[in-house]
Design a protein around this motif. Structure first.
Motif, PDB file in Angstrom:
ATOM      1  N   MET A 182      96.658  47.735  80.486  1.00  0.00           N
ATOM      2  CA  MET A 182      95.408  47.016  80.214  1.00  0.00           C
ATOM      3  C   MET A 182      95.662  45.742  79.403  1.00  0.00           C
ATOM      4  N   GLY A 183      96.663  45.819  78.532  1.00  0.00           N
ATOM      5  CA  GLY A 183      96.990  44.656  77.691  1.00  0.00           C
ATOM      6  C   GLY A 183      97.382  43.457  78.519  1.00  0.00           C
ATOM      7  N   LYS A 184      98.071  43.711  79.630  1.00  0.00           N
ATOM      8  CA  LYS A 184      98.498  42.591  80.488  1.00  0.00           C
ATOM      9  C   LYS A 184      97.281  41.885  81.077  1.00  0.00           C
ATOM     10  N   PHE A 185      96.322  42.695  81.484  1.00  0.00           N
ATOM     11  CA  PHE A 185      95.102  42.106  82.047  1.00  0.00           C
ATOM     12  C   PHE A 185      94.451  41.135  81.055  1.00  0.00           C
ATOM     13  N   TRP A 186      94.316  41.598  79.823  1.00  0.00           N
ATOM     14  CA  TRP A 186      93.681  40.742  78.817  1.00  0.00           C
ATOM     15  C   TRP A 186      94.525  39.521  78.498  1.00  0.00           C
ATOM     16  N   SER A 187      95.842  39.722  78.473  1.00  0.00           N
ATOM     17  CA  SER A 187      96.716  38.572  78.207  1.00  0.00           C
ATOM     18  C   SER A 187      96.540  37.508  79.278  1.00  0.00           C
ATOM     19  N   LEU A 188      96.531  37.952  80.534  1.00  0.00           N
ATOM     20  CA  LEU A 188      96.404  36.998  81.641  1.00  0.00           C
ATOM     21  C   LEU A 188      95.014  36.362  81.666  1.00  0.00           C
ATOM     22  N   LEU A 189      94.002  37.178  81.373  1.00  0.00           N
ATOM     23  CA  LEU A 189      92.637  36.627  81.329  1.00  0.00           C
ATOM     24  C   LEU A 189      92.545  35.561  80.239  1.00  0.00           C
TER      25      LEU A 189
ATOM     26  N   PHE B  94      97.302  21.768  71.612  1.00  0.00           N
ATOM     27  CA  PHE B  94      96.512  22.806  72.283  1.00  0.00           C
ATOM     28  C   PHE B  94      97.387  23.650  73.211  1.00  0.00           C
ATOM     29  N   VAL B  95      98.170  22.966  74.052  1.00  0.00           N
ATOM     30  CA  VAL B  95      98.984  23.689  75.028  1.00  0.00           C
ATOM     31  C   VAL B  95     100.022  24.559  74.322  1.00  0.00           C
ATOM     32  N   SER B  96     100.705  24.000  73.308  1.00  0.00           N
ATOM     33  CA  SER B  96     101.735  24.806  72.644  1.00  0.00           C
ATOM     34  C   SER B  96     101.105  25.986  71.900  1.00  0.00           C
ATOM     35  N   THR B  97      99.923  25.796  71.311  1.00  0.00           N
ATOM     36  CA  THR B  97      99.256  26.895  70.613  1.00  0.00           C
ATOM     37  C   THR B  97      98.866  27.999  71.600  1.00  0.00           C
ATOM     38  N   GLU B  98      98.330  27.580  72.740  1.00  0.00           N
ATOM     39  CA  GLU B  98      97.884  28.561  73.722  1.00  0.00           C
ATOM     40  C   GLU B  98      99.061  29.332  74.303  1.00  0.00           C
ATOM     41  N   VAL B  99     100.177  28.633  74.543  1.00  0.00           N
ATOM     42  CA  VAL B  99     101.372  29.304  75.068  1.00  0.00           C
ATOM     43  C   VAL B  99     101.877  30.323  74.060  1.00  0.00           C
ATOM     44  N   ALA B 100     101.928  29.933  72.781  1.00  0.00           N
ATOM     45  CA  ALA B 100     102.387  30.858  71.740  1.00  0.00           C
ATOM     46  C   ALA B 100     101.455  32.063  71.645  1.00  0.00           C
ATOM     47  N   LEU B 101     100.166  31.795  71.734  1.00  0.00           N
ATOM     48  CA  LEU B 101      99.174  32.869  71.636  1.00  0.00           C
ATOM     49  C   LEU B 101      99.358  33.870  72.779  1.00  0.00           C
ATOM     50  N   PHE B 102      99.534  33.309  73.982  1.00  0.00           N
ATOM     51  CA  PHE B 102      99.725  34.168  75.143  1.00  0.00           C
ATOM     52  C   PHE B 102     101.008  34.991  75.003  1.00  0.00           C
ATOM     53  N   TRP B 103     102.035  34.321  74.553  1.00  0.00           N
ATOM     54  CA  TRP B 103     103.318  34.995  74.431  1.00  0.00           C
ATOM     55  C   TRP B 103     103.223  36.175  73.450  1.00  0.00           C
ATOM     56  N   PHE B 104     102.530  35.982  72.347  1.00  0.00           N
ATOM     57  CA  PHE B 104     102.351  37.054  71.370  1.00  0.00           C
ATOM     58  C   PHE B 104     101.523  38.195  71.962  1.00  0.00           C
TER      59      PHE B 104
ATOM     60  N   TYR C  40     103.614  41.631  72.314  1.00  0.00           N
ATOM     61  CA  TYR C  40     103.255  42.697  71.378  1.00  0.00           C
ATOM     62  C   TYR C  40     102.114  43.559  71.911  1.00  0.00           C
ATOM     63  N   ASP C  41     102.024  43.649  73.211  1.00  0.00           N
ATOM     64  CA  ASP C  41     101.075  44.533  73.882  1.00  0.00           C
ATOM     65  C   ASP C  41     101.293  45.976  73.406  1.00  0.00           C
ATOM     66  N   ALA C  42     100.222  46.684  73.093  1.00  0.00           N
ATOM     67  CA  ALA C  42     100.310  48.041  72.551  1.00  0.00           C
ATOM     68  C   ALA C  42     101.032  48.996  73.502  1.00  0.00           C
ATOM     69  N   ASP C  43     100.921  48.754  74.827  1.00  0.00           N
ATOM     70  CA  ASP C  43     101.569  49.630  75.797  1.00  0.00           C
ATOM     71  C   ASP C  43     103.084  49.665  75.601  1.00  0.00           C
ATOM     72  N   ARG C  44     103.628  48.516  75.196  1.00  0.00           N
ATOM     73  CA  ARG C  44     105.076  48.440  75.073  1.00  0.00           C
ATOM     74  C   ARG C  44     105.557  48.578  73.622  1.00  0.00           C
ATOM     75  N   ASN C  45     104.590  48.697  72.733  1.00  0.00           N
ATOM     76  CA  ASN C  45     104.938  48.845  71.328  1.00  0.00           C
ATOM     77  C   ASN C  45     104.223  50.063  70.745  1.00  0.00           C
ATOM     78  N   PRO C  46     104.766  51.215  70.994  1.00  0.00           N
ATOM     79  CA  PRO C  46     104.085  52.454  70.601  1.00  0.00           C
ATOM     80  C   PRO C  46     103.993  52.653  69.081  1.00  0.00           C
TER      81      PRO C  46
END
Ligand code: CUA
Length: 259
Positions: free
Chosen positions: A1-8, A56-66, A70-76
């Motif tokens: 589910m985290g991936k969906f939100w990241s991509l959205l 803006f672009v660098s901030t958004e890229v960093a935000l997406f990357w985080f 650090y999606d909960a699915d992969r960080n138990p």
């Protein structure tokens, strides 16, 4: 589910940047610049646009990357929150301050050129903003009494020409406007001329520019000034000196006929 939100989440800046980049191709971009000083204003606009775009672009890229990394699915493991980091606080306070300081210094020359030094001349026209129209007064004297008044720039006479919402100016001549307001704050906005100036009650504010192209352009109010703000618009007609004089005489004759 985290991936969906990241991509959205990523879709928002991508669509934002894409619509921005597509705008010029659909004709929804800066209007044509017809003023002498417009290039300097546009240069500042583009400079700041690219600067903020990079941030803006660098901030958004960093935000997406985080979000992705650090999606909960992969960080138990339970998250360890960090409360405050002085070094980081200092860095992200100083960096934007430095950028803002740089912009404020960088724009000084343009500001000085465009807004600081009104020409020493007879005003072409007095513009009085009021809810919800532009009242214009052209200082006029009959030809036999001498043409446009020299000397005291603020001498207006009984033969002045009054016009509403229909601003005419001569091509390729310095135009000086006395800008006033009869009631509340308005903003005198000539988008094609790269001119925007607040009209302030109780103040007389000089506005000056030189038009480089004939035609009919927009004159609008750019300050929310009441219920009728939306309809507070006029026209700017740039014409040759000859046409301008003919128009002014015609207006004066019409005015005299109704006296
Ligand atoms: Cu005047 Cu808005």
């Amino acid at each position: 589910m985290g991936k969906f939100w990241s991509l959205l989440f990523l879709a928002v800046p991508i669509l934002g940047v894409a619509s921005f980049a597509a705008a010029p191709f659909y004709g929804i971009w800066l209007p044509e610049d017809i003023s002498e000083h417009g290039y300097a204003v546009d240069h500042l606009y583009y400079f700041i646009l690219w600067l903020t775009a990079a941030v803006f672009v660098s901030t958004e890229v960093a935000l997406f990357w985080f979000l992705w990394k650090y999606d909960a699915d992969r960080n138990p493991d339970a998250t360890q929150y960090v409360h405050g980091n002085h070094r980081l606080e200092v860095v992200w306070t100083l960096l934007p301050s430095a950028v803002l300081l740089f912009i404020s210094i960088y724009q000084i020359k343009t500001w000085a050129e465009v807004k600081m030094d009104p020409p020493d001349m007879t005003p072409t026209v007095e513009v009085i903003a009021r809810q919800f129209e532009w009242r214009l007064r052209y200082p006029y004297t009959k030809p036999k009494q001498g043409s446009w008044k020299e000397g005291d720039p603020y001498q207006y006479g009984p033969d002045d020409v009054y016009v509403v919402n229909d601003l005419h100016i001569p091509l390729d001549e310095m135009v000086l406007i006395d800008l006033k307001s009869a009631d509340v704050l308005h903003s005198f906005f000539l988008p094609h001329m790269r001119i925007k100036q607040d009209a302030v009650p109780g103040s007389k504010i000089p506005v000056w520019f030189r038009a480089k192209k004939t035609g009919v352009y927009d004159l609008v109010c750019a300050e929310l000034c009441g219920w009728g703000h939306y309809k507070m618009k006029g026209r700017l007609t740039v014409q040759t000196r000859k046409e301008f004089d003919i128009w002014l005489k015609k207006m004066q004759k019409e005015q005299e006929a109704t006296k």
